[in-house]
Design a protein around this motif. Structure first.
Motif, PDB file in Angstrom:
ATOM      1  N   MET A  50       0.829  -1.206   0.000  1.00 19.13           N
ATOM      2  CA  MET A  50       0.000   0.000   0.000  1.00 19.13           C
ATOM      3  C   MET A  50       0.860   1.250   0.000  1.00 19.13           C
ATOM      4  SD  MET A  50      -3.055  -1.156   2.614  1.00 19.13           S
ATOM      5  CE  MET A  50      -3.853   0.437   2.531  1.00 19.13           C
ATOM      6  N   TYR A  51       1.972   1.202   0.733  1.00 19.04           N
ATOM      7  CA  TYR A  51       2.875   2.348   0.763  1.00 19.04           C
ATOM      8  C   TYR A  51       3.453   2.621  -0.629  1.00 19.04           C
ATOM      9  CZ  TYR A  51       6.937   5.248   1.742  1.00 19.04           C
ATOM     10  OH  TYR A  51       7.871   6.253   1.733  1.00 19.04           O
ATOM     11  N   ASP A  52       3.821   1.576  -1.323  1.00 12.07           N
ATOM     12  CA  ASP A  52       4.398   1.733  -2.665  1.00 12.07           C
ATOM     13  C   ASP A  52       3.434   2.430  -3.615  1.00 12.07           C
ATOM     14  OD1 ASP A  52       6.741   0.528  -1.892  1.00 12.07           O
ATOM     15  OD2 ASP A  52       6.182  -1.471  -2.612  1.00 12.07           O
ATOM     16  N   GLU A  53       2.138   2.280  -3.370  1.00 13.38           N
ATOM     17  CA  GLU A  53       1.124   2.855  -4.249  1.00 13.38           C
ATOM     18  C   GLU A  53       0.470   4.101  -3.649  1.00 13.38           C
ATOM     19  OE1 GLU A  53      -1.623  -0.272  -4.972  1.00 13.38           O
ATOM     20  OE2 GLU A  53      -0.155  -1.566  -5.986  1.00 13.38           O
ATOM     21  N   SER A  54       1.023   4.613  -2.556  1.00 14.27           N
ATOM     22  CA  SER A  54       0.390   5.720  -1.842  1.00 14.27           C
ATOM     23  C   SER A  54       0.717   7.072  -2.470  1.00 14.27           C
ATOM     24  CB  SER A  54       0.819   5.711  -0.373  1.00 14.27           C
ATOM     25  OG  SER A  54       2.214   5.957  -0.256  1.00 14.27           O
ATOM     26  N   SER A  55       0.125   8.136  -1.930  1.00 16.83           N
ATOM     27  CA  SER A  55       0.232   9.482  -2.471  1.00 16.83           C
ATOM     28  C   SER A  55       1.568  10.138  -2.123  1.00 16.83           C
ATOM     29  CB  SER A  55      -0.895  10.355  -1.926  1.00 16.83           C
ATOM     30  OG  SER A  55      -0.725  10.551  -0.522  1.00 16.83           O
ATOM     31  N   ASP A  56       1.858  11.252  -2.784  1.00 12.45           N
ATOM     32  CA  ASP A  56       3.071  12.017  -2.488  1.00 12.45           C
ATOM     33  C   ASP A  56       3.063  12.537  -1.056  1.00 12.45           C
ATOM     34  OD1 ASP A  56       3.962  11.593  -5.056  1.00 12.45           O
ATOM     35  OD2 ASP A  56       3.286  13.541  -5.816  1.00 12.45           O
ATOM     36  N   LEU A  57       1.877  12.826  -0.520  1.00 14.70           N
ATOM     37  CA  LEU A  57       1.766  13.304   0.852  1.00 14.70           C
ATOM     38  C   LEU A  57       2.318  12.274   1.824  1.00 14.70           C
ATOM     39  CD1 LEU A  57       0.653  15.410   2.899  1.00 14.70           C
ATOM     40  CD2 LEU A  57      -1.527  14.176   2.820  1.00 14.70           C
ATOM     41  N   ILE A  58       1.979  11.020   1.596  1.00 15.58           N
ATOM     42  CA  ILE A  58       2.450   9.941   2.465  1.00 15.58           C
ATOM     43  C   ILE A  58       3.923   9.655   2.218  1.00 15.58           C
ATOM     44  CG2 ILE A  58       2.236   7.451   2.887  1.00 15.58           C
ATOM     45  CD1 ILE A  58      -0.807   7.821   2.609  1.00 15.58           C
ATOM     46  N   HIS A  59       4.324   9.644   0.951  1.00 11.08           N
ATOM     47  CA  HIS A  59       5.724   9.375   0.619  1.00 11.08           C
ATOM     48  C   HIS A  59       6.648  10.469   1.138  1.00 11.08           C
ATOM     49  CE1 HIS A  59       6.099   5.743  -1.910  1.00 11.08           C
ATOM     50  NE2 HIS A  59       4.814   5.942  -2.141  1.00 11.08           N
ATOM     51  N   GLY A  60       6.114  11.651   1.327  1.00  9.79           N
ATOM     52  CA  GLY A  60       6.945  12.761   1.794  1.00  9.79           C
ATOM     53  C   GLY A  60       7.079  12.846   3.300  1.00  9.79           C
ATOM     54  N   SER A  61       6.450  11.929   4.020  1.00  9.12           N
ATOM     55  CA  SER A  61       6.474  11.955   5.481  1.00  9.12           C
ATOM     56  C   SER A  61       7.639  11.144   6.026  1.00  9.12           C
ATOM     57  CB  SER A  61       5.160  11.406   6.047  1.00  9.12           C
ATOM     58  OG  SER A  61       5.274  11.139   7.430  1.00  9.12           O
ATOM     59  N   GLN A  62       8.527  11.791   6.775  1.00 12.33           N
ATOM     60  CA  GLN A  62       9.637  11.081   7.398  1.00 12.33           C
ATOM     61  C   GLN A  62       9.147  10.140   8.482  1.00 12.33           C
ATOM     62  OE1 GLN A  62      12.931  11.129   6.399  1.00 12.33           O
ATOM     63  NE2 GLN A  62      12.988   9.387   7.810  1.00 12.33           N
ATOM     64  N   VAL A  63       8.074  10.537   9.181  1.00 18.12           N
ATOM     65  CA  VAL A  63       7.502   9.682  10.220  1.00 18.12           C
ATOM     66  C   VAL A  63       7.042   8.360   9.627  1.00 18.12           C
ATOM     67  CG1 VAL A  63       5.624   9.427  11.885  1.00 18.12           C
ATOM     68  CG2 VAL A  63       6.815  11.611  11.680  1.00 18.12           C
ATOM     69  N   ILE A  64       6.300   8.432   8.528  1.00 22.63           N
ATOM     70  CA  ILE A  64       5.809   7.218   7.891  1.00 22.63           C
ATOM     71  C   ILE A  64       6.960   6.435   7.278  1.00 22.63           C
ATOM     72  CG2 ILE A  64       4.491   6.382   5.899  1.00 22.63           C
ATOM     73  CD1 ILE A  64       2.291   8.287   6.621  1.00 22.63           C
ATOM     74  N   GLN A  65       7.918   7.119   6.674  1.00 25.39           N
ATOM     75  CA  GLN A  65       9.061   6.434   6.076  1.00 25.39           C
ATOM     76  C   GLN A  65       9.815   5.607   7.115  1.00 25.39           C
ATOM     77  OE1 GLN A  65      10.248   6.334   2.655  1.00 25.39           O
ATOM     78  NE2 GLN A  65      11.206   4.620   3.721  1.00 25.39           N
ATOM     79  N   THR A  66       9.990   6.164   8.303  1.00 24.72           N
ATOM     80  CA  THR A  66      10.683   5.442   9.364  1.00 24.72           C
ATOM     81  C   THR A  66       9.926   4.180   9.756  1.00 24.72           C
ATOM     82  OG1 THR A  66      11.666   7.461  10.252  1.00 24.72           O
ATOM     83  CG2 THR A  66      11.535   5.581  11.741  1.00 24.72           C
ATOM     84  N   LYS A  67       8.596   4.279   9.842  1.00 21.90           N
ATOM     85  CA  LYS A  67       7.795   3.119  10.219  1.00 21.90           C
ATOM     86  C   LYS A  67       7.775   2.076   9.103  1.00 21.90           C
ATOM     87  CE  LYS A  67       4.849   5.524  13.524  1.00 21.90           C
ATOM     88  NZ  LYS A  67       5.511   4.866  14.661  1.00 21.90           N
ATOM     89  N   VAL A  68       7.787   2.519   7.856  1.00 22.03           N
ATOM     90  CA  VAL A  68       7.839   1.580   6.738  1.00 22.03           C
ATOM     91  C   VAL A  68       9.203   0.885   6.709  1.00 22.03           C
ATOM     92  CG1 VAL A  68       7.837   1.371   4.219  1.00 22.03           C
ATOM     93  CG2 VAL A  68       6.113   2.766   5.359  1.00 22.03           C
ATOM     94  N   ASP A  69      10.258   1.631   6.973  1.00 26.97           N
ATOM     95  CA  ASP A  69      11.593   1.020   7.064  1.00 26.97           C
ATOM     96  C   ASP A  69      11.596  -0.074   8.130  1.00 26.97           C
ATOM     97  OD1 ASP A  69      12.576   2.686   5.110  1.00 26.97           O
ATOM     98  OD2 ASP A  69      13.532   4.086   6.505  1.00 26.97           O
ATOM     99  N   ALA A  70      10.915   0.209   9.241  1.00 27.17           N
ATOM    100  CA  ALA A  70      10.838  -0.784  10.312  1.00 27.17           C
ATOM    101  C   ALA A  70      10.111  -2.041   9.839  1.00 27.17           C
ATOM    102  CB  ALA A  70      10.126  -0.197  11.530  1.00 27.17           C
ATOM    103  N   LEU A  71       9.085  -1.875   9.000  1.00 23.93           N
ATOM    104  CA  LEU A  71       8.368  -3.039   8.474  1.00 23.93           C
ATOM    105  C   LEU A  71       9.274  -3.877   7.587  1.00 23.93           C
ATOM    106  CD1 LEU A  71       4.809  -1.704   7.538  1.00 23.93           C
ATOM    107  CD2 LEU A  71       5.500  -3.036   9.524  1.00 23.93           C
ATOM    108  N   TYR A  72      10.059  -3.216   6.733  1.00 24.67           N
ATOM    109  CA  TYR A  72      11.022  -3.945   5.909  1.00 24.67           C
ATOM    110  C   TYR A  72      11.974  -4.747   6.796  1.00 24.67           C
ATOM    111  CZ  TYR A  72       9.890  -1.636   1.435  1.00 24.67           C
ATOM    112  OH  TYR A  72       9.278  -1.207   0.285  1.00 24.67           O
ATOM    113  N   ASN A  73      12.479  -4.106   7.838  1.00 25.54           N
ATOM    114  CA  ASN A  73      13.428  -4.760   8.725  1.00 25.54           C
ATOM    115  C   ASN A  73      12.787  -5.869   9.546  1.00 25.54           C
ATOM    116  OD1 ASN A  73      15.443  -3.067   7.801  1.00 25.54           O
ATOM    117  ND2 ASN A  73      15.136  -1.564   9.428  1.00 25.54           N
TER     118      ASN A  73
END
Length: 264
Positions: A94-117
């Motif tokens: 869902m993140y890969d297909e999400s909007s620029d607003l979501i992709h531009g969030s460092q908070v969300i990026q950190t949590k997505v990185d955690a999901l990858y890990n």
């Protein structure tokens, strides 16, 4: 336990409300009012179990996200879905297909990185190194130096201010330490001061090594995909992750039946 889960969910919702917002109009106000009402109905339903509350709360945010993918409500919804989801693969897609607003969030990026890990630190994976300082001496201390060949190592991610973490130590880890069945290593995370960690160690009677890692920036919790504590990771003598959980009780069978700490 139920009250604790309510508190955790409400904390998650409060975090979600910290995201960027557009100027409100009537449509936004109505949408947010509906979300609040739906969440309140879930939280105040005494017949629901903790897992049902979590699942239904996720559904509320998921439906909101489907209708508001490109605005600030969608941002808040996605952030809360990340916190509540039990399906990392789905959230990453869902993140890969999400909007620029979501992709531009460092908070969300950190949590997505955690999901990858999280995906790369499941059972069967090699442990990831953790570097910090010995909470008592201040000297450099690494997780690898504490993994031995004679028994498994149970790594406890905790914080001095975390009530559930302290209860887990008092209720289970202290007793487990007395058995000598596993090595225990605590990793102090999301802490502002090592003094707080030292005081908690003294108050709780912790006798095993504690690696102090400081605040949330560059925390080892990111490496292990951890979004909530306590989280415990059981590592075999060969450095392979055997299991992950949130309590010693989650590892009872492994600890009792595989005292040599080798991986199957």
């Amino acid at each position: 336990m139920r009250k604790l889960f309510y508190a955790c969910i409400m904390t998650a919702l409060a975090v979600g409300c910290a995201g960027p917002r557009k100027d409100k109009n009537t449509t936004f106000e109505e949408a947010e009012s509906l979300i609040d009402a739906q969440l309140s109905e879930v939280m105040n339903n005494p017949s629901l179990t903790a897992e049902e509350i979590k699942a239904k709360s996720y559904s509320v945010w998921f439906n909101a996200y489907q209708e508001h993918m490109d605005d600030s409500i969608g941002y808040e919804a996605f952030l809360n879905m990340l916190i509540l989801s039990d399906n990392p693969d789905e959230m990453i897609d869902m993140y890969d297909e999400s909007s620029d607003l979501i992709h531009g969030s460092q908070v969300i990026q950190t949590k997505v990185d955690a999901l990858y890990n999280l995906q790369t630190t499941q059972a069967g994976s090699q442990f990831v190194e953790i570097d910090g300082e010995d909470a008592l001496t201040g000297e450099t201390l690494s997780l690898s130096s504490l993994i031995t060949e004679d028994k498994a190592t149970l790594v406890d991610f905790w914080a001095s201010w975390c009530g559930p973490c302290r209860r887990e130590i008092k209720d289970h880890l202290l007793a487990l330490a007395e058995t000598g069945k596993v090595n225990i290593v605590s990793v102090a995370v999301w802490e502002e001061s090592v003094d707080n960690t030292r005081k908690a160690m003294e108050d709780l009677g912790i006798t095993w090594p504690v690696i102090f890692t400081g605040g949330r920036e560059n925390s080892p919790t990111i490496k292990y995909g951890i979004v909530g504590i306590p989280t415990l990771v059981l590592i075999g003598t060969d450095g392979t992750i055997m299991a992950r959980g949130h309590s010693v009780e989650d590892f009872a069978d492994l600890i009792d039946h595989r005292n040599d700490g080798t991986h199957p």
